[in-house]
Write a protein that holds these residues in place. Structure first.
Motif, PDB file in Angstrom:
ATOM      1  N   ILE A 195       0.834  -1.200   0.000  1.00 11.50           N
ATOM      2  CA  ILE A 195       0.000   0.000   0.000  1.00 11.50           C
ATOM      3  C   ILE A 195       0.871   1.252   0.000  1.00 11.50           C
ATOM      4  O   ILE A 195       0.585   2.228  -0.703  1.00 11.50           O
ATOM      5  N   ALA A 196       1.933   1.225   0.783  1.00 10.59           N
ATOM      6  CA  ALA A 196       2.835   2.375   0.876  1.00 10.59           C
ATOM      7  C   ALA A 196       3.642   2.588  -0.391  1.00 10.59           C
ATOM      8  O   ALA A 196       4.237   3.651  -0.583  1.00 10.59           O
ATOM      9  N   GLY A 197       3.681   1.572  -1.242  1.00 10.36           N
ATOM     10  CA  GLY A 197       4.458   1.678  -2.475  1.00 10.36           C
ATOM     11  C   GLY A 197       5.930   1.415  -2.279  1.00 10.36           C
ATOM     12  O   GLY A 197       6.752   1.781  -3.132  1.00 10.36           O
ATOM     13  N   THR A 198       6.296   0.764  -1.173  1.00  8.01           N
ATOM     14  CA  THR A 198       7.711   0.516  -0.883  1.00  8.01           C
ATOM     15  C   THR A 198       8.068  -0.963  -0.868  1.00  8.01           C
ATOM     16  O   THR A 198       9.206  -1.310  -0.571  1.00  8.01           O
ATOM     17  N   PHE A 235       2.147   9.980   2.327  1.00  4.57           N
ATOM     18  CA  PHE A 235       3.607   9.940   2.312  1.00  4.57           C
ATOM     19  C   PHE A 235       4.149   9.681   0.909  1.00  4.57           C
ATOM     20  O   PHE A 235       5.321   9.947   0.650  1.00  4.57           O
ATOM     21  N   GLN A 236       3.326   9.180   0.027  1.00  2.34           N
ATOM     22  CA  GLN A 236       3.758   9.082  -1.366  1.00  2.34           C
ATOM     23  C   GLN A 236       3.819  10.464  -2.014  1.00  2.34           C
ATOM     24  O   GLN A 236       4.380  10.618  -3.098  1.00  2.34           O
ATOM     25  N   GLN A 237       3.218  11.458  -1.355  1.00  3.27           N
ATOM     26  CA  GLN A 237       3.277  12.849  -1.815  1.00  3.27           C
ATOM     27  C   GLN A 237       3.881  13.720  -0.709  1.00  3.27           C
ATOM     28  O   GLN A 237       3.464  14.861  -0.489  1.00  3.27           O
ATOM     29  N   ALA A 238       4.876  13.189  -0.020  1.00  5.66           N
ATOM     30  CA  ALA A 238       5.434  13.856   1.160  1.00  5.66           C
ATOM     31  C   ALA A 238       6.003  15.228   0.852  1.00  5.66           C
ATOM     32  O   ALA A 238       6.037  16.105   1.728  1.00  5.66           O
ATOM     33  N   ASP A 239       6.435  15.460  -0.383  1.00  8.41           N
ATOM     34  CA  ASP A 239       6.983  16.771  -0.746  1.00  8.41           C
ATOM     35  C   ASP A 239       5.926  17.869  -0.698  1.00  8.41           C
ATOM     36  O   ASP A 239       6.278  19.047  -0.641  1.00  8.41           O
TER      37      ASP A 239
END
Length: 350
Positions: free
Chosen positions: A24-27, A238-242
């Motif tokens: 889910i986190a993409g990691t 957090f996938q768009q943390a920037d």
């Protein structure tokens, strides 16, 4: 779905759960020939967050298409209904902000119906509350007269009993603050409205403020299964943390006595696979730990088995050690004690 209730706890390997959260986190590493996520744990998670959400964030979940479609249709009905009444409030001249599921569906997911919702959470200014209630009341909405899950009634003063449509199909949860005190001290409603963004026809919190809301709601739910939807939102954020101003998150959390719950939320997301390095520079994530935190991590990695539901003692410990600053926990407990004598109704004073 009933997978959560039917699968024996003994069959739940935490490593299988970690794999799901990392996907889910993409990691999660992409390895050829590796089987898909554990089906029993996938079903257990779907019980918590809806099959539509799991299918959206885990494309290889393997859930029955008929089940996913039924879930999407129900979610879509609730999103459309919430948007309709959000528009009615705004069109009447009252600033409003869609929060939680409505907002997450507008910017974190490919389609709104991918995000499960149970009600429409709408934030309005306190001075507009009476007028908004009158507006909805004129359309047949009325406050539900339903008992709370606790003997002391409503602890939060940020929201109220739900407003129900005449047929009971639409549930609107009006808020005058993003969450219970001290959230308004950390992030006042006026600040959220001033920096809001419009996405897919809805006015929603900025990414920075949306993250603070998610952290506060997860902590209020004591990081139990009730917060599972919020945890998924957090992993997607957090996938768009920037896009999140972590310096602002840290400064507002300190100002509003929210540093502990925000740091715990970030630490939990990090254990579930998110890259939290940017946030860790502004928050004391490295100081989060202890057996109650490890219990929370394990609960998530085993997808909240029935045997793991925290009792009263553990819930108090989670609140005091992880979910709130001591002064905040003391204030909440004092309000609970007062509610034992005269339960808080959850109805706004008019």
């Amino acid at each position: 779905m009933t997978g959560d209730m039917s699968e024996p706890d003994a069959n739940r390997d935490p490593e299988d759960g970690v794999d799901i959260w990392r996907r889910i986190a993409g990691t999660a590493p992409r390895v050829e020939g590796v089987s898909g996520p554990h089906p029993g744990l996938v079903m257990a998670l779907a019980d918590r967050v809806t099959a539509a959400t799991v299918a959206a964030v885990l494309p290889d979940a393997g859930l029955p298409q008929a089940t996913v479609r039924q879930s999407q249709l129900l979610n879509r009905f609730r999103h459309v209904a919430g948007r309709r009444w959000y528009a009615a409030i705004v069109d009447a001249g009252f600033p409003a902000l869609a929060m939680k599921g409505l907002a997450s569906g507008a910017w974190l997911y490919a389609a709104p119906q991918d995000r499960g919702v149970s009600d429409a959470d709408l934030l309005v200014r306190r001075q507009d509350l009476g007028s908004v209630i009158d507006l909805l009341g004129g359309q047949g909405f009325a406050f539900a007269e339903q008992p709370t899950r606790s003997r002391w009634g409503f602890v939060s003063e940020a929201s109220f009993q739900p407003l129900l449509s005449p047929d009971g199909a639409v549930n609107i949860d009006l808020h005058v603050a993003g969450d219970a005190a001290p959230f308004d001290a950390a992030l006042p409603t006026a600040d959220m409205l001033a920096t809001a963004q419009v996405r897919d026809g809805l006015t929603i919190p900025s990414p920075t403020h949306a993250f603070m809301l998610s952290a506060s709601h997860a902590a209020r739910d004591l990081f139990t299964a009730d917060a599972a939807k919020t945890v998924i939102d957090g992993l997607l954020m957090f996938q768009q943390a920037d896009r999140i101003d972590w310096s602002e998150v840290g400064s507002r959390a300190r100002k509003g006595r929210m540093l502990r719950p925000v740091a715990v939320f970030v630490a939990l997301l990090g254990r579930l696979g998110a890259d939290v390095s940017q946030a860790a520079g502004e928050l004391p994530v490295d100081r989060v730990g202890g057996r109650f935190f490890e219990r929370i991590v394990r609960d998530h990695c085993t997808m909240f088995p029935p045997s793991g539901v925290p009792g009263t003692g553990e819930r108090l410990a989670r609140q005091w050690l992880l979910g709130a600053a001591p002064s905040v926990a003391l204030r909440r407990d004092a309000r609970r004690i007062a509610g034992l004598i005269r339960p808080h109704s959850g109805l706004p004073g008019r």
